[in-house]
Enzyme design. Structure first.
Site, PDB file in Angstrom:
ATOM      1  N   GLY A 235     -28.755   0.778 -33.764  1.00 39.74           N
ATOM      2  CA  GLY A 235     -30.198   0.731 -33.564  1.00 39.74           C
ATOM      3  C   GLY A 235     -30.659  -0.642 -33.142  1.00 39.74           C
ATOM      4  N   PRO A 236     -31.918  -0.742 -32.698  1.00 33.49           N
ATOM      5  CA  PRO A 236     -32.468  -2.040 -32.274  1.00 33.49           C
ATOM      6  C   PRO A 236     -32.494  -3.031 -33.435  1.00 33.49           C
ATOM      7  CG  PRO A 236     -33.890  -0.210 -31.602  1.00 33.49           C
ATOM      8  CD  PRO A 236     -32.886   0.350 -32.545  1.00 33.49           C
ATOM      9  N   LYS A 241     -30.752  -1.685 -40.568  1.00 30.23           N
ATOM     10  CA  LYS A 241     -29.335  -1.300 -40.692  1.00 30.23           C
ATOM     11  C   LYS A 241     -28.677  -2.026 -41.865  1.00 30.23           C
ATOM     12  CE  LYS A 241     -28.460  -2.583 -36.453  1.00 30.23           C
ATOM     13  NZ  LYS A 241     -29.828  -2.969 -36.067  1.00 30.23           N
ATOM     14  N   GLU A 459     -59.216 -10.862 -16.700  1.00 26.81           N
ATOM     15  CA  GLU A 459     -59.112  -9.972 -17.863  1.00 26.81           C
ATOM     16  C   GLU A 459     -60.110  -8.819 -17.766  1.00 26.81           C
ATOM     17  OE1 GLU A 459     -56.687 -10.193 -19.818  1.00 26.81           O
ATOM     18  OE2 GLU A 459     -55.982 -12.133 -19.104  1.00 26.81           O
ATOM     19  N   ASP A 533     -48.034  -9.984 -15.072  1.00 22.36           N
ATOM     20  CA  ASP A 533     -48.396  -8.645 -14.586  1.00 22.36           C
ATOM     21  C   ASP A 533     -47.448  -8.201 -13.480  1.00 22.36           C
ATOM     22  OD1 ASP A 533     -50.583  -8.801 -16.300  1.00 22.36           O
ATOM     23  OD2 ASP A 533     -51.845  -9.710 -14.753  1.00 22.36           O
TER      24      ASP A 533
END
Length: 646
Positions: A235-236, A241, A459, A533
Site C-alpha cells: 500500500g501507499p 502497514k 485565482e 497548472d
C-alpha cells in the site's frame, strides 16, 4: 533459611583477584627491594656531614651511583647524644649494616675534593667506597609494561568483539552475521492492539486469521488446512502497514521478530545471507513464531536489474537465501513471514509466488468512513471542543492517509495552543489541513500591487471556470495570501471517484487552465504563475493519451507497464510517427480546453472582475461570496464536503 542467606552473601570468585594479587606482589618487590630492605637511613646535608667528618665520627663514606652518599659512623660516635636517633634504623639489620645517614650531593668532583681535603687536613682514617646499585625488579617491570599494555588492550578488544551484547557493526565484528531482529513475546510490553488500528477492515481480518491460526492451529488443521507461509502488506506510504504489524506483535501470543529490510544490507560480503539464516534459525527454535520484515523491497528487488557490472551481487545473495528459507528443503511450517512495502512493482516474482507470500494484502488509502474511524482514534488524547463533528473532518481530508490524519490532529493541537485556546476547535482542524496541503502562510512576503492584482485575477479565473463547469470540482475558498511556494491558492471539493470519465478529466483541465485564461482576458498578457497548472494539465493529457486510451486518434492503446519492466528499456514502445501523433494529440487536448476557458471567461468577464476585486479587498473569499455573484451552482450535490487544493 539463614544458612542459605549467609551463603548467598559470600563474594563470588573472580579471576581479577588473581591479577590483583600478582600486581601487589610485583609492587611489594619493587618497594622493598634493595640493599636496605625494609630499613631506612636518616637524612642529612653535605655541610652537616662535613662537620661529622671533621669530628672523626665517620667510619666510612659510600658513594652510590655518583649522586648519593651513605654515611656509616664509628662505634664511639654512636654513643654521642647527637647520633642516638640513628640507632632505630638498626632494628632490622641482619646480614648487612645499615647506613646511619644518607644525602644527595650536587657535582661529584666537587664533593670528592671537599671530602679528600677534609680527610687530609684532619688526618682521618675514613674509608671512601664507590657502589653502583640497580633495581632489577623495577627495570624488569618497566621492560614488561609495554607488552602488558598491548596484551591487555588486545584482550579487551577481543572480548568486546566477541561479546553478544550491545554494540553496532564495530562493536561485535564476530557477530556481524547474526540477525538484528528485535524479539517481542508475551513478556514484552507491546501496547498496540487491533483496536488501535482504525479502518483497514479487510487487511485486519486477514492478519487476525494468521494470529488466530497460531493461537488455535487445531481449528484449521483438523480440516486439512495449512498455515500460510507469508503475508505481504502492500500500500501507499502512511496507510498503516507497520501499525498493523505492531498490532500483530501485541495480539499474538507467540514470539514476534521485527526488523527492517535494510538490516540485512552490510558492506561485507555474505553478511546478508548469514543474517537471514540466523533469523530463521532463531524463529524455528521458538516456533510457532512470526517474522516481520519492514520495507522488504530493500532486499527483494527483482534479480538481474541494475546489475550491469556482472559481479556477484550481495543483495541478490540475500534474496536467494530468503527465498530458500521461506520455501525450500528443511523449511519449518510454523514460521510465518509478514512483510510490508510500498514498492510491490519492483519485487522479484519468485518472492511473490504462492508458497512464499501466499497472501498479498492491499492496504489502500482510507475512504470517508475509515477516515472517520482514524480521526476518532487520534482525537482521543486531544482536548477537543464539545460537538466536534468527525464526519465533517473526514470529508475535509480526501486522499489523506492515516499518517496524514495523525499529522492533522497534531497540527491542530499546536495551532490551538499557539493561539492560547483551552480546547481544539473545528477551525483549528481546517487551518491544520490548509497548513499541510498548501503550506505555511507567508503574509509578510513582499509582493507589488501589480503582482497582487495579477494573482487575484488568476485565482478568480480558476474559481469562475470551476463554478461554471459541471464536472469540475466546486470551490470552497480562494486566497491570495502567499502560502508555501505559491502566491495564491484555491481549495476545491473533489468527488472521490473510482472511475473517471473523459468529460470529467477535460472539465478539470479546463478549470486548471482558467488562471492563465483569466490573465489573457483581463491583461492580454500571460505570466509564469501558471507553472503548476500547466504541469498538472500536461500530465493529465499525457495520461489520457498514453495510459488510459481515451484518445480517438491514438486509439485503444496503452503504453503503461504495471510490471515495471519498461523502466529498463532503452527504446520507446512506439514508433517515431506514433510519438509525433501522441505529442500533437496532447497539445490539441490542452489547447482545446484553454480556448474553452477563454470563451467562458470572456462571456462572464464582468463577474470575473467583481470576484477578483472582492478577493483583492478581503484576500480570502468563500463559497458564499461566489453564490452572491454567480448564483447557486446547479451542479452541486448535497452533503459533499471533501477538500483539496488547486
Amino acid at each position: 533459611m539463614a544458612k542459605d542467606n549467609k551463603e548467598t552473601k559470600k563474594p563470588k570468585f573472580s579471576p581479577y583477584w588473581i591479577y590483583g594479587i600478582i600486581i601487589a606482589i610485583f609492587l611489594g618487590m619493587q618497594l622493598f627491594s634493595g640493599a636496605d630492605g625494609f630499613q631506612s637511613s636518616s637524612s642529612t646535608t653535605p655541610s652537616q656531614f662535613l662537620t661529622y667528618l671533621r669530628d672523626g665520627d665517620v667510619q666510612k663514606v659510600e658513594i652510590v651511583n655518583r649522586r648519593e652518599a651513605k654515611v656509616y659512623l664509628t662505634k664511639e660516635a654512636m654513643e654521642k647524644e647527637v647520633h642516638k636517633k640513628t640507632k632505630k634504623n638498626n632494628l632490622f639489620a641482619s646480614a648487612s649494616q645499615v647506613a646511619n645517614y644518607q644525602f644527595e650531593f650536587g657535582d661529584l668532583q666537587n664533593f670528592e675534593n671537599d671530602l679528600r681535603k677534609t680527610i687530609e687536613e684532619n688526618s682521618l682514617s675514613t674509608v671512601i667506597d664507590y657502589e653502583t646499585q640497580s633495581n632489577v625488579w623495577g627495570e624488569f617491570l618497566l621492560t614488561l609494561l609495554p607488552f602488558a599494555l598491548i596484551i591487555g588492550v588486545w584482550i579487551f578488544i577481543m572480548r568486546r568483539m566477541s561479546s553478544g551484547a550491545g554494540g553496532g557493526a564495530g562493536g561485535q565484528i564476530f557477530n556481524i552475521g547474526k540477525s538484528k531482529a528485535k524479539l517481542f513475546d508475551q513478556n514484552t510490553e507491546v501496547k498496540t492492539s487491533f483496536k488501535d488500528v482504525a479502518g483497514l477492515e479487510g487487511a485486519k481480518e486477514e492478519v487476525q486469521e494468521i494470529v488466530d491460526f497460531l493461537k488455535n492451529p487445531e481449528k484449521y488443521t483438523s480440516l486439512g488446512g495449512k498455515i500460510p507461509k507469508g503475508a505481504l502488506l502492500i500500500g501507499p506510504p502512511g496507510t498503516g502497514k507497520t501499525l498493523l504489524a505492531r498490532a500483530v506483535a501485541g495480539e499474538a501470543k507467540v514470539p514476534f521478530f521485527s526488523l527492517s529490510g535494510s538490516d540485512f544490507v552490510e558492506m561485507f560480503v555474505g553478511v546478508g545471507a548469514s543474517r537471514v539464516r540466523d533469523l530463521f534459525k532463531q524463529a524455528k527454535e521458538k516456533s510457532p513464531s512470526i517474522i516481520f520484515i519492514d520495507e522488504i523491497d530493500a532486499i527483494g528487488r527483482a534479480r538481474g536489474k541494475s546489475n550491469f557490472s556482472g559481479s556477484n551481487d550481495e543483495r541478490e545473495n540475500t534474496l536467494n537465501q530468503l527465498l530458500t528459507e521461506m520455501d525450500g528443503f528443511g523449511t519449518n511450517t510454523n514460521v510465518i513471514v509478514v512483510a510490508a512495502t510500498n514498492r510491490a512493482d519492483v519485487l522479484d516474482k519468485a518472492l511473490m509466488r504462492a508458497g512464499r507470500f501466499d497472501r498479498q494484502i492491499f492496504v489502500d488509502l482510507p475512504d470517508v468512513r475509515e477516515r472517520k474511524e482514524i480521526f476518532e482514534v487520534h482525537l482521543k488524547p486531544l482536548k477537543k471542543a464539545k460537538g466536534l463533528d468527525t464526519d465533517f473532518l473526514s470529508k475535509q481530508t480526501p486522499g489523506f492517509s492515516g499518517a496524514d490524519i495523525a499529522n492533522v490532529c497534531n497540527e491542530a493541537a499546536l495551532i490551538a495552543a499557539r493561539q492560547g485556546k483551552k480546547a481544539v476547535e473545528k477551525q483549528d482542524f481546517l487551518d491544520a489541513v490548509d497548513r499541510i496541503v498548501g503550506g505555511l502562510e507567508k503574509k509578510n512576503k513582499i509582493i507589488t500591487p501589480a503582482e497582487k492584482r495579477a494573482v487575484a485575477f488568476h485565482e478568480a479565473g480558476h474559481a469562475t471556470v470551476s463554478w461554471l463547469l459541471e464536472h469540475a470540482a466546486p470551490l470552497v475558498k480562494v486566497t491570495i495570501v502567499p502560502r508555501g511556494r505559491s502566491l495564491g491558492a484555491a481549495w476545491y471539493l473533489p468527488e472521490e471517484r473510482l472511475i473517471v470519465r473523459p468529460e470529467q478529466m477535460l472539465d478539470e483541465m479546463c478549470a486548471a487552465l482558467g488562471g492563465r485564461a483569466a490573465e489573457k482576458v483581463i491583461f492580454d498578457k500571460i505570466s509564469t504563475g501558471a507553472l503548476s497548472d500547466l504541469e498538472k494539465v500536461t500530465k493529465q493529457a499525457r495520461a489520457m493519451v498514453t495510459v488510459y486510451g481515451l484518445s480517438d486518434k491514438v486509439g485503444n492503446l496503452t503504453y503503461y507497464d504495471s510490471s515495471g519492466q519498461s523502466e529498463m528499456g532503452f527504446t520507446k514502445p512506439y514508433s517515431e510517427q506514433t510519438a509525433e501523433l501522441i505529442d500533437k494529440e496532447i497539445s490539441d487536448i490542452i489547447e482545446k480546453q484553454y480556448q474553452r476557458a477563454l470563451k467562458l471567461l470572456k462571456k462572464n468577464e464582468d463577474k470575473l472582475t467583481l470576484l477578483a476585486e472582492e478577493l483583492l479587498e478581503k484576500e480570502v473569499i468563500f463559497k458564499d461570496n461566489l453564490e452572491k455573484i454567480f448564483g447557486k451552482r446547479p451542479f452541486d450535490k448535497e452533503e459533499e464536503q471533501p477538500l483539496a487544493v488547486e
